[in-house]
Design an enzyme around this catalytic site. Structure first.
Site, mmCIF file in Angstrom:
data_model
loop_
_atom_site.group_PDB
_atom_site.id
_atom_site.type_symbol
_atom_site.label_atom_id
_atom_site.label_comp_id
_atom_site.label_asym_id
_atom_site.label_seq_id
_atom_site.Cartn_x
_atom_site.Cartn_y
_atom_site.Cartn_z
ATOM 1 N N GLY A 111 0.681 -0.980 -0.045
ATOM 2 C CA GLY A 111 -0.230 0.032 0.239
ATOM 3 C C GLY A 111 0.658 1.657 0.169
ATOM 4 O O GLY A 111 0.141 2.925 -0.123
ATOM 5 N N SER A 112 2.106 1.286 -0.648
ATOM 6 C CA SER A 112 2.637 2.072 -0.538
ATOM 7 C C SER A 112 2.135 3.390 -1.456
ATOM 8 O O SER A 112 2.478 4.928 -1.350
ATOM 9 C CB SER A 112 4.164 2.066 -0.894
ATOM 10 O OG SER A 112 3.974 2.011 -2.050
ATOM 11 N N ASN A 113 1.664 2.934 -2.504
ATOM 12 C CA ASN A 113 0.737 4.449 -3.896
ATOM 13 C C ASN A 113 0.124 4.706 -3.100
ATOM 14 O O ASN A 113 -0.845 5.683 -2.984
ATOM 15 C CB ASN A 113 0.552 3.000 -5.170
ATOM 16 C CG ASN A 113 1.633 3.061 -5.941
ATOM 17 O OD1 ASN A 113 2.555 4.343 -5.688
ATOM 18 N ND2 ASN A 113 2.140 2.222 -5.934
ATOM 19 N N LEU A 133 -7.372 -9.132 -12.161
ATOM 20 C CA LEU A 133 -8.179 -8.764 -13.086
ATOM 21 C C LEU A 133 -9.262 -8.211 -12.599
ATOM 22 O O LEU A 133 -9.898 -9.060 -11.780
ATOM 23 C CB LEU A 133 -8.303 -9.321 -14.668
ATOM 24 C CG LEU A 133 -7.328 -10.016 -15.383
ATOM 25 C CD1 LEU A 133 -7.858 -10.909 -16.367
ATOM 26 C CD2 LEU A 133 -7.065 -8.470 -16.202
ATOM 27 N N ASN A 137 -4.737 2.198 -13.659
ATOM 28 C CA ASN A 137 -3.589 1.448 -13.341
ATOM 29 C C ASN A 137 -2.071 1.969 -12.831
ATOM 30 O O ASN A 137 -2.170 2.703 -14.087
ATOM 31 C CB ASN A 137 -3.684 0.227 -13.160
ATOM 32 C CG ASN A 137 -2.906 -0.671 -12.778
ATOM 33 O OD1 ASN A 137 -2.756 -1.263 -11.888
ATOM 34 N ND2 ASN A 137 -2.290 -1.484 -14.047
ATOM 35 N N HIS A 196 1.614 1.257 -12.919
ATOM 36 C CA HIS A 196 2.716 -0.265 -13.353
ATOM 37 C C HIS A 196 4.317 0.419 -13.052
ATOM 38 O O HIS A 196 3.714 0.642 -13.848
ATOM 39 C CB HIS A 196 2.771 -0.966 -14.752
ATOM 40 C CG HIS A 196 2.955 -2.259 -15.023
ATOM 41 N ND1 HIS A 196 2.389 -3.125 -14.586
ATOM 42 C CD2 HIS A 196 3.912 -1.834 -15.923
ATOM 43 C CE1 HIS A 196 3.554 -3.897 -15.182
ATOM 44 N NE2 HIS A 196 5.010 -3.725 -16.004
ATOM 45 N N SER A 207 4.059 4.012 -15.369
ATOM 46 C CA SER A 207 2.985 4.005 -15.962
ATOM 47 C C SER A 207 2.122 3.912 -15.616
ATOM 48 O O SER A 207 1.732 2.993 -14.801
ATOM 49 C CB SER A 207 2.542 3.071 -17.018
ATOM 50 O OG SER A 207 4.367 2.841 -17.962
ATOM 51 N N ASP A 240 -2.807 -4.957 -18.173
ATOM 52 C CA ASP A 240 -1.606 -3.807 -18.459
ATOM 53 C C ASP A 240 -1.596 -3.492 -20.081
ATOM 54 O O ASP A 240 -0.907 -2.541 -20.370
ATOM 55 C CB ASP A 240 -0.408 -4.345 -18.579
ATOM 56 C CG ASP A 240 -0.165 -4.454 -17.122
ATOM 57 O OD1 ASP A 240 0.732 -5.310 -16.821
ATOM 58 O OD2 ASP A 240 -0.743 -3.906 -16.296
ATOM 59 N N GLU A 286 6.672 6.668 -8.778
ATOM 60 C CA GLU A 286 5.433 6.163 -8.902
ATOM 61 C C GLU A 286 4.393 6.996 -7.835
ATOM 62 O O GLU A 286 3.596 7.536 -8.284
ATOM 63 C CB GLU A 286 5.071 5.077 -8.163
ATOM 64 C CG GLU A 286 5.726 3.987 -9.243
ATOM 65 C CD GLU A 286 5.625 2.601 -9.170
ATOM 66 O OE1 GLU A 286 6.452 1.499 -9.032
ATOM 67 O OE2 GLU A 286 4.247 1.901 -8.842
HETATM 68 C C1 GRF Z 1 3.810 -1.072 -7.399
HETATM 69 O O1 GRF Z 1 5.038 -0.874 -7.878
HETATM 70 C C2 GRF Z 1 3.203 -1.278 -8.062
HETATM 71 O O2 GRF Z 1 3.140 -0.326 -9.699
HETATM 72 C C3 GRF Z 1 2.458 -2.568 -8.565
HETATM 73 O O3 GRF Z 1 2.891 -3.210 -7.284
HETATM 74 C C4 GRF Z 1 3.546 -2.245 -6.909
HETATM 75 C C5 GRF Z 1 2.605 -1.853 -5.453
HETATM 76 O O4 GRF Z 1 2.982 -1.371 -4.513
HETATM 77 N N1 GRF Z 1 1.595 -3.011 -9.375
HETATM 78 P P1 GRF Z 1 2.088 -0.595 -3.498
HETATM 79 O O5 GRF Z 1 1.782 -1.684 -2.695
HETATM 80 O O6 GRF Z 1 1.565 0.305 -3.916
HETATM 81 O O7 GRF Z 1 3.650 -0.755 -2.037
#
Ligand code: GRF
Length: 201
Positions: free
Chosen positions: A13-15, A86, A101, A103, A135, A144, A173
């Protein structure tokens, strides 16, 4: 109008955290729901700590299940942030052009079924590519493949390991995804952004 966002995660969950840092009161969007296909996804606790409703999808392939939760929270935009399965076709149809999404590579290269985590960066290094990046793309029924909205580029450096490259990509990201989400909130739907290029220093 405040854009109501649901975020789907499968892991750390870092994003999601990067989005939560930006979507503070006064921002044009708000995270109103976090979904996961795994009860053990560490990122769920980030949402729970902020009293954001969370759902663990018992049947992640069940589109009606997704839609019942998305409708219950009047979600406008669905963001996949480290969600590895998916999304059911009925959700994609209902949220046409409103599912994005992130990636960890420069699509269309190094994407597709099974291409996630360390494997992506290993493939980039094995290819001899001089740059990589992240991306954000619109999501359709295939892994993707949907149109790319924005990319951030980073150099591949001599001596890079998959872990070191993953770290450098993750850093961009965490800037790229919030930028795309804020632009979507201002425009009322996801819109393309100019590429971001990181320096090699
Ligand atoms: C990220 O690198 C994202 O691009 C990919 O999965 C990873 C998830 O990382 N789809 P996090 O869980 O958001 O840390």
């Amino acid at each position: 109008m405040m854009m109501r966002i649901a975020v789907a995660i499968s892991g750390r969950g870092s994003n999601l955290e990067a989005l939560l840092r930006v979507l503070v009161p006064g921002a044009p969007a708000e995270i109103v729901l976090v979904l996961s296909d795994r009860a053990e996804a560490a990122g769920l606790s980030l949402a729970q700590a902020r009293q954001i409703p969370t759902v663990v999808l018992a049947e992640p392939q069940d589109g009606e299940l997704w839609l019942s939760h998305l409708r219950a929270h009047a979600v406008d935009l669905l963001v996949l942030a480290g969600y590895v399965k998916l999304v059911p076709a009925s959700v994609i149809e209902t949220y046409q052009g409103k599912v994005i999404n992130i990636h960890p590579a420069l699509l269309p290269a190094f994407g597709g079924k099974g291409m996630y985590g360390r494997r992506v960066h290993q493939a980039v290094l094995a290819s001899g590519a001089r740059e990589s990046g992240a991306s954000v793309h619109l999501v359709d029924e295939r892994y993707d493949q949907g149109p790319v909205l924005a990319q951030a580029r980073v150099p591949v450096l001599a001596g890079d390991t998959p872990e070191r490259l993953a770290e450098r990509v993750l850093e961009v990201e965490h800037r790229l995804l919030p930028a795309v989400v804020l632009a979507a909130a201002r425009a009322g739907r996801p819109v393309p952004l100019p590429d971001v290029v990181e320096s090699s220093s």
